[in-house]
Motif scaffolding. Structure first.
Motif, PDB file in Angstrom:
ATOM      1  N   LYS A 291       6.752  43.297  19.425  1.00  0.00           N
ATOM      2  CA  LYS A 291       5.934  43.095  18.217  1.00  0.00           C
ATOM      3  C   LYS A 291       6.518  42.036  17.285  1.00  0.00           C
ATOM      4  CE  LYS A 291       4.241  47.888  18.141  1.00  0.00           C
ATOM      5  NZ  LYS A 291       4.300  49.183  17.424  1.00  0.00           N
ATOM      6  N   GLY A 292       7.638  41.433  17.695  1.00  0.00           N
ATOM      7  CA  GLY A 292       8.278  40.429  16.842  1.00  0.00           C
ATOM      8  C   GLY A 292       8.974  41.034  15.643  1.00  0.00           C
ATOM      9  N   ARG A 293       9.410  42.313  15.766  1.00  0.00           N
ATOM     10  CA  ARG A 293      10.075  43.018  14.665  1.00  0.00           C
ATOM     11  C   ARG A 293      11.400  43.600  15.146  1.00  0.00           C
ATOM     12  NH1 ARG A 293       8.948  43.554   9.440  1.00  0.00           N
ATOM     13  NH2 ARG A 293       8.809  45.834   9.426  1.00  0.00           N
ATOM     14  N   PRO A 294      12.358  42.759  15.552  1.00  0.00           N
ATOM     15  CA  PRO A 294      13.621  43.291  16.067  1.00  0.00           C
ATOM     16  C   PRO A 294      14.442  43.979  14.980  1.00  0.00           C
ATOM     17  CG  PRO A 294      13.782  40.923  15.764  1.00  0.00           C
ATOM     18  CD  PRO A 294      12.346  41.283  15.522  1.00  0.00           C
ATOM     19  N   GLY A 295      15.313  44.878  15.422  1.00  0.00           N
ATOM     20  CA  GLY A 295      16.191  45.565  14.476  1.00  0.00           C
ATOM     21  C   GLY A 295      15.607  46.864  13.943  1.00  0.00           C
ATOM     22  N   SER A 296      16.449  47.618  13.247  1.00  0.00           N
ATOM     23  CA  SER A 296      16.064  48.923  12.721  1.00  0.00           C
ATOM     24  C   SER A 296      16.199  48.959  11.198  1.00  0.00           C
ATOM     25  CB  SER A 296      16.982  50.020  13.286  1.00  0.00           C
ATOM     26  OG  SER A 296      17.005  49.998  14.684  1.00  0.00           O
ATOM     27  N   PRO A 297      15.365  49.755  10.523  1.00  0.00           N
ATOM     28  CA  PRO A 297      15.621  49.996   9.099  1.00  0.00           C
ATOM     29  C   PRO A 297      16.983  50.668   8.967  1.00  0.00           C
ATOM     30  CG  PRO A 297      13.457  50.830   9.765  1.00  0.00           C
ATOM     31  CD  PRO A 297      14.197  50.491  11.023  1.00  0.00           C
ATOM     32  N   CYS A 298      17.767  50.270   7.997  1.00  0.00           N
ATOM     33  CA  CYS A 298      19.133  50.821   7.854  1.00  0.00           C
ATOM     34  C   CYS A 298      19.134  51.823   6.711  1.00  0.00           C
ATOM     35  CB  CYS A 298      20.134  49.694   7.601  1.00  0.00           C
ATOM     36  SG  CYS A 298      21.856  50.214   7.715  1.00  0.00           S
ATOM     37  N   THR A 299      19.097  53.108   7.052  1.00  0.00           N
ATOM     38  CA  THR A 299      18.971  54.148   6.024  1.00  0.00           C
ATOM     39  C   THR A 299      20.297  54.852   5.733  1.00  0.00           C
ATOM     40  OG1 THR A 299      18.295  55.713   7.746  1.00  0.00           O
ATOM     41  CG2 THR A 299      16.536  54.570   6.537  1.00  0.00           C
ATOM     42  N   LYS A 300      21.070  55.164   6.764  1.00  0.00           N
ATOM     43  CA  LYS A 300      22.295  55.944   6.555  1.00  0.00           C
ATOM     44  C   LYS A 300      23.520  55.070   6.260  1.00  0.00           C
ATOM     45  CE  LYS A 300      20.955  60.147   8.965  1.00  0.00           C
ATOM     46  NZ  LYS A 300      19.551  59.867   9.223  1.00  0.00           N
ATOM     47  N   LYS A 301      23.533  53.873   6.790  1.00  0.00           N
ATOM     48  CA  LYS A 301      24.565  52.860   6.478  1.00  0.00           C
ATOM     49  C   LYS A 301      25.989  53.299   6.813  1.00  0.00           C
ATOM     50  CE  LYS A 301      21.738  51.010   2.710  1.00  0.00           C
ATOM     51  NZ  LYS A 301      21.143  49.946   3.518  1.00  0.00           N
ATOM     52  N   TYR A 302      26.165  54.068   7.883  1.00  0.00           N
ATOM     53  CA  TYR A 302      27.513  54.481   8.279  1.00  0.00           C
ATOM     54  C   TYR A 302      28.272  53.363   9.001  1.00  0.00           C
ATOM     55  CZ  TYR A 302      25.929  59.264   7.331  1.00  0.00           C
ATOM     56  OH  TYR A 302      25.437  60.387   6.742  1.00  0.00           O
ATOM     57  N   LEU A 303      27.536  52.475   9.672  1.00  0.00           N
ATOM     58  CA  LEU A 303      28.177  51.459  10.518  1.00  0.00           C
ATOM     59  C   LEU A 303      28.011  50.054   9.959  1.00  0.00           C
ATOM     60  CD1 LEU A 303      27.216  52.844  14.055  1.00  0.00           C
ATOM     61  CD2 LEU A 303      29.214  53.371  12.642  1.00  0.00           C
TER      62      LEU A 303
END
Length: 494
Positions: A291-303
């Motif tokens: 879909k041309g949308r690589p990557g994930s929303p970053c919610t927890k930010k542990y890494l």
């Protein structure tokens, strides 16, 4: 409880004897003795030592060195009511190791008992000794060295420089008495400076995990290398009674084969990660790419570790980072093949903060509305040979040799499987560096290959003296070892 114990257990032998008693007062007394001998398992916790993110308040102010993730995790364990162990894995973190010294629970009481213990997950003898000496000088005793195969394991994979599991365990076996003597001296000296007197050091256990698949392998490791315990991880993913795997993922695992398990660069930590091709997290990653949308929303930010584009760290699996990085490589006007390689490397990362939790949330029905439910899972390659959903009773009986879950399953011997994984690793590393093979890399690869050759020579001697194995099995192992040796010899380093 008693029927799950191995036949060699004194408790199990006592239980079997009690069952033959007539139903009278003596039987009741015997039963009470057995009940009082039952012990609870320990609730140990694991901290990946180098996953130690700095934390900031809402105004962007740094909260201080004692509020990084690893240190806060350790503090939480210490403040709990648990009398158990913290497992420190994924490398040495001097900051975290020094923090241990600030908590009295890690020092022995008047009776020499440790309320909180330390277990080190290690890949070889040298690193284990270095870390243990660092801690002993602070009055912290390592209660267990947990040796893990570099590649034949689940989770993140920490490949050694060609050191194989058998030779590593042999070195522990030969050098452990000398190591304990030196550690004891350092430990007692450190305790004296703190006003603590101890006649002798606590017990120090040695265990191994990674790729064990049969009762025969399990028994040999325990007896030959004089181990205190072995660890079985990945096979228990197929035992719903004891692990949290959602139904859809469980079904995929039960029907998977060797090709579905692979070593990947999917982890945002930049460490090799054992991945599963059929996971819904991998499917979601590919769908987002399409879909041309690589990557994930970053919610927890542990890494969050990368500061290439931002002042505060962000995660390399995040949509923010991948968009910024892709724009950067687009501006470089790279040749198509090089661009595609870099693009694939960037977009291979997946969100582990949510992905590794999702299976538990789904199985227990505790996922929140609109929460991402894509499941990431990281079994070791050994799971490929287990192809059903099992009960706890079946898996335990398999481990102790009362039942063979792998009957008629073609599976490489434990040590040979790891050797082949290392040969594949070497060949991949060589292939990735062919275009720019400098002297430093050439020397490193040559040393790596030589170390594998030494491992093969060790296994030839070991297999020749392996006890209680039929001649045709030993012959099969030698054939497999010869094939591996040929593959290694054919790996030419320019």
């Amino acid at each position: 409880y008693f029927e799950l114990l191995p036949d060699s257990s004194q408790l199990k032998q006592g239980y079997d004897l009690m069952m033959d008693y007539p139903a009278d007062d003596r039987k009741l007394i015997f039963q009470n003795v057995l009940r009082n001998s039952m012990t609870k398992g320990a609730i140990d916790v694991n901290i990946m030592a180098k996953v130690d993110k700095m934390n900031f308040d809402s105004d962007g102010e740094y909260l201080g060195d004692e509020h990084t993730d690893a240190l806060e995790a350790l503090k939480g364990f210490v403040e709990s009511d648990l009398e158990s162990s913290v497992v420190l894995s994924a490398g040495m973190n001097p900051h975290l190791y020094s923090y241990l010294e600030t908590f009295p629970d890690f020092f022995p009481d008047a009776h020499g008992k440790l309320r909180k213990k330390v277990i080190l997950k290690v890949s070889d003898f040298r690193s284990a000794f270095i870390q243990a000496k660092f801690l002993a000088k602070k009055g912290i005793w390592v209660s267990e060295f947990r040796v893990e195969s570099g590649l034949n394991c689940g989770g993140h994979a920490f490949a050694t420089e060609g050191y194989l599991l058998g030779p590593i365990l042999e070195e522990f076996k030969q050098k452990k008495p000398e190591m304990i003597t030196e550690l004891t001296g350092l430990y007692q000296q450190a305790l004296e400076t703190k006003g603590i007197s101890l006649a002798s050091a606590p017990k120090q256990n040695l265990s191994v995990q990674g790729g064990i698949g049969t009762a025969s392998e399990n028994a040999f490791l325990l007896e030959y290398y004089e181990l205190d315990a072995t660890g079985w991880g990945s096979p228990f993913l197929l035992v719903p009674e004891v692990t949290n795997v959602d139904d859809a993922t469980l079904t995929e695992l039960a029907h998977a084969d060797e090709s579905d398990y692979y070593l990947s660069a999917s982890s945002p930590l930049g460490i090799l990660f054992n991945n599963f091709k059929r996971s819904s997290a991998e499917s979601q990653r590919l769908e987002r790419l399409a879909k041309g949308r690589p990557g994930s929303p970053c919610t927890k930010k542990y890494l969050v570790t990368n500061t290439e584009f931002t002042e505060q760290p962000i995660c390399t699996a995040s949509r923010e980072y991948q968009n910024l990085k892709i724009k950067q490589i687009q501006s470089l006007q790279l040749p198509e093949e090089e661009y595609r390689e870099q693009f694939d490397s960037i977009t291979q990362k997946i969100c582990l903060c949510e992905g590794l939790c999702s299976s538990t949330y789904l199985k227990n029905g505790i996922n929140k509305p609109k929460e991402n439910i894509a499941v990431a899972i990281c079994p070791g390659p050994n799971l490929a040979y287990f192809s059903k959903i099992y009960s706890l009773d079946e898996m335990v009986k398999h481990i102790y040799g009362k039942l063979d879950l792998l009957d008629k399953i073609k599976r490489p011997q434990l040590f040979i499987k790891e050797l082949n994984l290392y040969i594949d690793y070497l060949q991949t590393d060589l292939q990735n560096n062919l275009k720019d093979l400098n002297d430093k890399k050439r020397k490193q690869l040559t040393k790596f290959k030589a170390q594998l050759q030494e491992g093969i020579a060790y296994y030839k001697d070991l297999f020749a003296q392996w006890p209680e194995q039929p001649a045709h099995i030993i012959e099969q192992w030698f054939d497999e070892l010869t094939a591996s040796e040929s593959a290694l010899e054919a790996t030419l380093i320019g």
